[in-house]
Motif scaffolding. Sequence first.
Motif, PDB file in Angstrom:
ATOM      1  N   ILE A   1      10.747  29.372  54.808  1.00  0.00           N
ATOM      2  CA  ILE A   1      10.320  29.384  53.404  1.00  0.00           C
ATOM      3  C   ILE A   1      11.488  29.020  52.486  1.00  0.00           C
ATOM      4  O   ILE A   1      11.345  28.190  51.569  1.00  0.00           O
ATOM      5  N   GLU A   2      12.633  29.612  52.728  1.00  0.00           N
ATOM      6  CA  GLU A   2      13.778  29.355  51.848  1.00  0.00           C
ATOM      7  C   GLU A   2      14.263  27.916  51.968  1.00  0.00           C
ATOM      8  O   GLU A   2      14.736  27.329  50.984  1.00  0.00           O
ATOM      9  N   SER A   3      14.097  27.323  53.135  1.00  0.00           N
ATOM     10  CA  SER A   3      14.474  25.915  53.270  1.00  0.00           C
ATOM     11  C   SER A   3      13.542  25.029  52.450  1.00  0.00           C
ATOM     12  O   SER A   3      13.984  24.055  51.824  1.00  0.00           O
ATOM     13  N   VAL A   4      12.248  25.365  52.431  1.00  0.00           N
ATOM     14  CA  VAL A   4      11.300  24.582  51.626  1.00  0.00           C
ATOM     15  C   VAL A   4      11.553  24.800  50.141  1.00  0.00           C
ATOM     16  O   VAL A   4      11.439  23.868  49.331  1.00  0.00           O
ATOM     17  N   LEU A   5      11.921  26.025  49.754  1.00  0.00           N
ATOM     18  CA  LEU A   5      12.223  26.290  48.356  1.00  0.00           C
ATOM     19  C   LEU A   5      13.412  25.466  47.867  1.00  0.00           C
ATOM     20  O   LEU A   5      13.490  25.131  46.677  1.00  0.00           O
ATOM     21  N   GLU A   6      14.314  25.133  48.768  1.00  0.00           N
ATOM     22  CA  GLU A   6      15.408  24.239  48.393  1.00  0.00           C
ATOM     23  C   GLU A   6      14.877  22.877  47.939  1.00  0.00           C
ATOM     24  O   GLU A   6      15.474  22.210  47.097  1.00  0.00           O
ATOM     25  N   VAL A   7      13.735  22.492  48.488  1.00  0.00           N
ATOM     26  CA  VAL A   7      13.148  21.181  48.178  1.00  0.00           C
ATOM     27  C   VAL A   7      12.282  21.248  46.931  1.00  0.00           C
ATOM     28  O   VAL A   7      12.417  20.424  46.021  1.00  0.00           O
ATOM     29  N   VAL A   8      11.380  22.231  46.876  1.00  0.00           N
ATOM     30  CA  VAL A   8      10.420  22.289  45.762  1.00  0.00           C
ATOM     31  C   VAL A   8      11.001  22.959  44.532  1.00  0.00           C
ATOM     32  O   VAL A   8      10.419  22.860  43.440  1.00  0.00           O
ATOM     33  N   LYS A   9      12.093  23.700  44.700  1.00  0.00           N
ATOM     34  CA  LYS A   9      12.890  24.271  43.602  1.00  0.00           C
ATOM     35  C   LYS A   9      12.305  25.517  42.955  1.00  0.00           C
ATOM     36  O   LYS A   9      13.029  26.271  42.315  1.00  0.00           O
ATOM     37  N   ASP A  10      11.013  25.758  43.111  1.00  0.00           N
ATOM     38  CA  ASP A  10      10.397  26.897  42.439  1.00  0.00           C
ATOM     39  C   ASP A  10       9.275  27.455  43.308  1.00  0.00           C
ATOM     40  O   ASP A  10       8.470  26.683  43.828  1.00  0.00           O
ATOM     41  N   GLY A  11       9.224  28.783  43.443  1.00  0.00           N
ATOM     42  CA  GLY A  11       8.214  29.400  44.293  1.00  0.00           C
ATOM     43  C   GLY A  11       6.793  29.099  43.865  1.00  0.00           C
ATOM     44  O   GLY A  11       5.878  29.110  44.702  1.00  0.00           O
TER      45      GLY A  11
END
Length: 388
Positions: free
Chosen positions: A196-206
């Motif tokens: 999840i945290e790796s994807v948040l690096e991409v999308v920038k916002d939860g």
Amino acid sequence: MEIVDIKVSTVPIKSKISNAYIDFSKMTAAVVAIVTDVVKDGKRVVGYGFNSNGRYAPTGLLKERFVPRLLDAKKSEVLNDTETNFEPHKIWDVLMTGEKPGGHGERSVAVGTLDMAVWDAVSKIEGKPLYQLLADQYRGGEIDEEVFVYAAGGYYQPGKGLEELKDEMQGYLDLGYSVVKMKIGGTSLDDDLRRIESVLEVVKDGSRLAVDVNGRFDLEQAIEYAEKLEPYGLFWYEEVGDPLDYDLQAELSKHYKHSMATGENLFSMQDARNLIRYGGMRPDRDYLQFDCALSYGLVEYLRIIDMLKEHGWSPRRCIPHGGHQMSLNIAAGLGLGGNESYPGVFEPFGGFADHLPVENGYVRMPDEPGIGFETKSDLRDLLHSIAT
């Protein structure tokens, strides 16, 4: 005016992806073609339908029960009062003749597949896109000219690490999506948090990331994950427990303040109503994912919408599962909150018109009469091969 033939075929969905419960390597889909004697613009009208991913092809039920029932029906049982078109509600009654209440199971998938083909044929005969036909009948002609869509992916896959997951999600953003979804629950909590945290690096916002458990958790696991997920402020926390465990869903709502979503594996108005009555779903923040292709079709979905309104729910809280053009038409015609999308997954059934890209998380509607299958070339080729 009559139905002259109904063709049924089973198509494999060969994919090496998996969610928290199943892999899709042996998954199949049923495709039907309802051939009519109506000719429009020099072409015979054929209505097409298929079942959504996640349920195996109900081919036996179609061939042994529902297709013969429809072919044996009288004209008065399938045509509207003016005998100028087929009547989906009458046809639904024909399909369900002799069927006892309850026990919805996979028969709802078979009926939903045929229902899709019926609506495709009806709107083609009317010379209108299905979304316009629905808007005219149920919404005073008002349509949503563009529909919110999110990209569903993030499956578990051999050899797929964090970098591959990030690349996948970045690819969805590059295609024009603003919200993405990933699978969780198929590994340890610590591993899922890293994913999840790796994807948040991409999308920038939860708020731009949804997660989907596919019904894997018991209550203890559901709450454990909820406590860890809450600080992320995710778009939603989806189908956390068994879809029929309304008590689990209701209890979880006391422990998780952000949006949750469920309903894709509830296959009737009665099951949907039980979710609303007993599942603790909150109409100000939660989402409902009923998929007409799995739950007796659009005729039943209209009943679900009526039930939701009676319980104070807006259709805007409905974002159907399935990622197909049928739900996209329903969203545009009935004013739902959006639709799922599977970019590059479950082809050729997923995705939308070839010439209409996703822009800022929304997709526009094609002008093609019917559901619009013919605007998606690879799907059109498959469907036409079934009809010939």
